[in-house]
Design a protein around this motif. Sequence first.
Motif, PDB file in Angstrom:
ATOM      1  N   THR A 137       0.849  -1.196   0.000  1.00 37.52           N
ATOM      2  CA  THR A 137       0.000   0.000   0.000  1.00 37.52           C
ATOM      3  C   THR A 137       0.882   1.243   0.000  1.00 37.52           C
ATOM      4  OG1 THR A 137      -0.087   0.170   2.419  1.00 37.52           O
ATOM      5  CG2 THR A 137      -1.736  -1.246   1.337  1.00 37.52           C
ATOM      6  N   THR A 138       0.312   2.361  -0.422  1.00 45.26           N
ATOM      7  CA  THR A 138       1.073   3.613  -0.389  1.00 45.26           C
ATOM      8  C   THR A 138       1.458   3.968   1.042  1.00 45.26           C
ATOM      9  OG1 THR A 138      -1.009   4.865  -0.353  1.00 45.26           O
ATOM     10  CG2 THR A 138       0.028   4.515  -2.491  1.00 45.26           C
ATOM     11  N   LYS A 139       0.607   3.618   1.998  1.00 41.54           N
ATOM     12  CA  LYS A 139       0.915   3.890   3.399  1.00 41.54           C
ATOM     13  C   LYS A 139       2.158   3.127   3.827  1.00 41.54           C
ATOM     14  CE  LYS A 139      -1.388   1.881   6.693  1.00 41.54           C
ATOM     15  NZ  LYS A 139      -2.484   1.478   7.628  1.00 41.54           N
ATOM     16  N   GLN A 140       2.220   1.840   3.461  1.00 46.29           N
ATOM     17  CA  GLN A 140       3.383   1.039   3.840  1.00 46.29           C
ATOM     18  C   GLN A 140       4.664   1.595   3.210  1.00 46.29           C
ATOM     19  OE1 GLN A 140       1.956  -2.733   2.408  1.00 46.29           O
ATOM     20  NE2 GLN A 140       1.259  -3.405   4.443  1.00 46.29           N
ATOM     21  N   LEU A 141       4.582   1.984   1.944  1.00 48.25           N
ATOM     22  CA  LEU A 141       5.753   2.527   1.260  1.00 48.25           C
ATOM     23  C   LEU A 141       6.185   3.847   1.884  1.00 48.25           C
ATOM     24  CD1 LEU A 141       4.934   1.783  -2.497  1.00 48.25           C
ATOM     25  CD2 LEU A 141       6.374   0.468  -0.932  1.00 48.25           C
ATOM     26  N   ARG A 142       5.210   4.685   2.194  1.00 45.86           N
ATOM     27  CA  ARG A 142       5.523   5.986   2.782  1.00 45.86           C
ATOM     28  C   ARG A 142       6.170   5.799   4.158  1.00 45.86           C
ATOM     29  NH1 ARG A 142       2.263   9.392   5.690  1.00 45.86           N
ATOM     30  NH2 ARG A 142       0.447   8.097   5.226  1.00 45.86           N
ATOM     31  N   TYR A 143       5.641   4.877   4.941  1.00 45.32           N
ATOM     32  CA  TYR A 143       6.209   4.613   6.269  1.00 45.32           C
ATOM     33  C   TYR A 143       7.644   4.096   6.143  1.00 45.32           C
ATOM     34  CZ  TYR A 143       1.582   5.003   8.518  1.00 45.32           C
ATOM     35  OH  TYR A 143       0.376   5.439   9.000  1.00 45.32           O
ATOM     36  N   PHE A 144       7.867   3.176   5.197  1.00 44.94           N
ATOM     37  CA  PHE A 144       9.198   2.601   5.085  1.00 44.94           C
ATOM     38  C   PHE A 144      10.217   3.632   4.585  1.00 44.94           C
ATOM     39  CE2 PHE A 144      12.476   0.059   2.803  1.00 44.94           C
ATOM     40  CZ  PHE A 144      13.074  -0.441   3.943  1.00 44.94           C
ATOM     41  N   VAL A 145       9.811   4.489   3.674  1.00 47.70           N
ATOM     42  CA  VAL A 145      10.694   5.564   3.211  1.00 47.70           C
ATOM     43  C   VAL A 145      11.080   6.465   4.388  1.00 47.70           C
ATOM     44  CG1 VAL A 145      10.730   7.709   1.870  1.00 47.70           C
ATOM     45  CG2 VAL A 145       9.979   5.577   0.802  1.00 47.70           C
ATOM     46  N   ALA A 146      10.109   6.752   5.253  1.00 50.64           N
ATOM     47  CA  ALA A 146      10.398   7.567   6.438  1.00 50.64           C
ATOM     48  C   ALA A 146      11.353   6.846   7.376  1.00 50.64           C
ATOM     49  CB  ALA A 146       9.100   7.904   7.166  1.00 50.64           C
ATOM     50  N   LEU A 147      11.170   5.532   7.547  1.00 49.15           N
ATOM     51  CA  LEU A 147      12.054   4.760   8.421  1.00 49.15           C
ATOM     52  C   LEU A 147      13.476   4.741   7.865  1.00 49.15           C
ATOM     53  CD1 LEU A 147      12.353   2.986  10.934  1.00 49.15           C
ATOM     54  CD2 LEU A 147      11.752   1.005   9.511  1.00 49.15           C
ATOM     55  N   GLU A 148      13.602   4.607   6.549  1.00 55.02           N
ATOM     56  CA  GLU A 148      14.929   4.609   5.927  1.00 55.02           C
ATOM     57  C   GLU A 148      15.597   5.968   6.102  1.00 55.02           C
ATOM     58  OE1 GLU A 148      17.882   4.909   2.603  1.00 55.02           O
ATOM     59  OE2 GLU A 148      16.028   6.057   2.841  1.00 55.02           O
ATOM     60  N   GLN A 149      14.791   7.022   6.123  1.00 57.59           N
ATOM     61  CA  GLN A 149      15.343   8.369   6.288  1.00 57.59           C
ATOM     62  C   GLN A 149      15.801   8.626   7.724  1.00 57.59           C
ATOM     63  OE1 GLN A 149      12.612  11.526   5.258  1.00 57.59           O
ATOM     64  NE2 GLN A 149      13.888  13.109   6.154  1.00 57.59           N
ATOM     65  N   TYR A 150      14.960   8.269   8.695  1.00 59.65           N
ATOM     66  CA  TYR A 150      15.251   8.596  10.096  1.00 59.65           C
ATOM     67  C   TYR A 150      16.027   7.501  10.827  1.00 59.65           C
ATOM     68  CZ  TYR A 150      12.013  12.530   9.687  1.00 59.65           C
ATOM     69  OH  TYR A 150      11.395  13.701   9.314  1.00 59.65           O
ATOM     70  N   LYS A 163      10.958   8.349  15.680  1.00 58.29           N
ATOM     71  CA  LYS A 163      11.043   9.589  14.888  1.00 58.29           C
ATOM     72  C   LYS A 163      10.302   9.448  13.565  1.00 58.29           C
ATOM     73  CE  LYS A 163      15.472  11.047  16.850  1.00 58.29           C
ATOM     74  NZ  LYS A 163      16.919  11.314  16.576  1.00 58.29           N
ATOM     75  N   ALA A 164      10.420   8.291  12.924  1.00 56.75           N
ATOM     76  CA  ALA A 164       9.739   8.068  11.652  1.00 56.75           C
ATOM     77  C   ALA A 164       8.223   8.060  11.841  1.00 56.75           C
ATOM     78  CB  ALA A 164      10.207   6.765  11.021  1.00 56.75           C
ATOM     79  N   ALA A 165       7.765   7.422  12.919  1.00 63.01           N
ATOM     80  CA  ALA A 165       6.324   7.395  13.203  1.00 63.01           C
ATOM     81  C   ALA A 165       5.802   8.799  13.455  1.00 63.01           C
ATOM     82  CB  ALA A 165       6.052   6.502  14.415  1.00 63.01           C
ATOM     83  N   GLU A 166       6.578   9.584  14.193  1.00 60.78           N
ATOM     84  CA  GLU A 166       6.168  10.957  14.477  1.00 60.78           C
ATOM     85  C   GLU A 166       6.081  11.775  13.191  1.00 60.78           C
ATOM     86  OE1 GLU A 166       7.688  14.816  17.130  1.00 60.78           O
ATOM     87  OE2 GLU A 166       8.747  12.894  17.223  1.00 60.78           O
ATOM     88  N   ALA A 167       7.035  11.573  12.285  1.00 62.63           N
ATOM     89  CA  ALA A 167       7.028  12.304  11.018  1.00 62.63           C
ATOM     90  C   ALA A 167       5.834  11.928  10.153  1.00 62.63           C
ATOM     91  CB  ALA A 167       8.324  12.036  10.255  1.00 62.63           C
ATOM     92  N   CYS A 168       5.327  10.698  10.347  1.00 64.05           N
ATOM     93  CA  CYS A 168       4.172  10.230   9.575  1.00 64.05           C
ATOM     94  C   CYS A 168       2.853  10.447  10.315  1.00 64.05           C
ATOM     95  CB  CYS A 168       4.335   8.751   9.230  1.00 64.05           C
ATOM     96  SG  CYS A 168       5.707   8.394   8.112  1.00 64.05           S
ATOM     97  N   PHE A 169       2.936  11.073  11.497  1.00 65.51           N
ATOM     98  CA  PHE A 169       1.739  11.389  12.295  1.00 65.51           C
ATOM     99  C   PHE A 169       0.942  10.136  12.643  1.00 65.51           C
ATOM    100  CE2 PHE A 169       2.655  15.043   9.538  1.00 65.51           C
ATOM    101  CZ  PHE A 169       2.875  16.027  10.504  1.00 65.51           C
ATOM    102  N   VAL A 170       1.658   9.113  13.125  1.00 71.02           N
ATOM    103  CA  VAL A 170       1.012   7.863  13.502  1.00 71.02           C
ATOM    104  C   VAL A 170       1.699   7.351  14.764  1.00 71.02           C
ATOM    105  CG1 VAL A 170       2.567   6.432  12.109  1.00 71.02           C
ATOM    106  CG2 VAL A 170       0.264   5.609  12.602  1.00 71.02           C
ATOM    107  N   SER A 171       0.999   6.536  15.531  1.00 72.73           N
ATOM    108  CA  SER A 171       1.600   5.974  16.740  1.00 72.73           C
ATOM    109  C   SER A 171       2.696   4.984  16.359  1.00 72.73           C
ATOM    110  CB  SER A 171       0.536   5.283  17.590  1.00 72.73           C
ATOM    111  OG  SER A 171       0.059   4.116  16.938  1.00 72.73           O
ATOM    112  N   GLN A 172       3.660   4.822  17.258  1.00 69.13           N
ATOM    113  CA  GLN A 172       4.768   3.915  16.949  1.00 69.13           C
ATOM    114  C   GLN A 172       4.316   2.465  16.820  1.00 69.13           C
ATOM    115  OE1 GLN A 172       8.378   4.541  19.159  1.00 69.13           O
ATOM    116  NE2 GLN A 172       9.125   2.483  18.769  1.00 69.13           N
TER     117      GLN A 172
END
Length: 300
Positions: free
Chosen positions: A6-19, A24-33
């Motif tokens: 899903t786009t959500k999964q891809l967006r979350y993983f891109v954030a995790l790879e960045q942070y 921190k990645a969860a916070e950037a995506c506005f979702v609970s850890q």
Amino acid sequence: MSHLPTTKQLRYFVALEQYEHFGKAAEACFVSQPAFSVAIKELENMLNIQLVDRTNKNVTITSLGRDIARQARVVLRDLEDLVDLAKGNQAPLTGQLKMGVIPTIAPFLLPKLLPALRRAYPDLKLYLKEDLTERVYERLMEGELDLVLIALPYELRNVTEMPLFDDHFFLAHHKKSRFVSSSHYNVSELPTDSVLLLEDGHCLRDHALSACNIKNADKVSDITATSLLTLVQMVDADLGITYLPEMAVHSALLKNTHIQTEPLDPGSYRQVGLVWRKASTRHKEFTMLGDFIRQHYRPD
């Protein structure tokens, strides 16, 4: 057809790879850890690969995970372009528009621009992200932003640049400065460590050094500021001199200070411009916005 991420999964993983940090990645995506971690685990299970090496203290993206993250960014950009293509049939400057802007422009330009923009385009929903040039550019290329408002020149790839106006530099010093004389000022005569600038990462630092022809590194102080407000406070305490862009000089930034400004050579300026992805189908719409900014911006 096999199951797809899903786009959500891809967006979350891109954030995790960045942070490289779940919190921190969860916070950037506005979702609970916990929800974020579940989504990443579901992505791994669906792809049947390990994307992340987990320990108690560290998160390490696997080599294959890095490749997946790069491809995910491409996929997310393509999806953004698909949405942009659909929006091309709508009236220009309506709906959602996500714009990045750097902190040495945002507080001086936006308060003057936004009221007029709302009146002219009441159906435009403008979302703003303020950050350093490098970061808003990264978010632009990852599809998180539609366009960015930055200072030029800046080394960018695969983008369209639209210069809007020149923002001239002024010398700023205490009225009774011990460093310069306002009636006779020359860069070569500045004392060692007398030029105060923003810290590395702010493009204004590089623009000031280049536009104001500061070639001797000894003139520049090792003490740096994190913001223009801090920089102004340091100059107001007569700890040194600095160079301020015109839009800051004509704002309330210098109000209630003892700072005096002097115009510099006409060639001492940075350019304020809009930048968007070269492949964007909203080229005409972004050009309209650029023309609007040109028409409504006044430095004083």
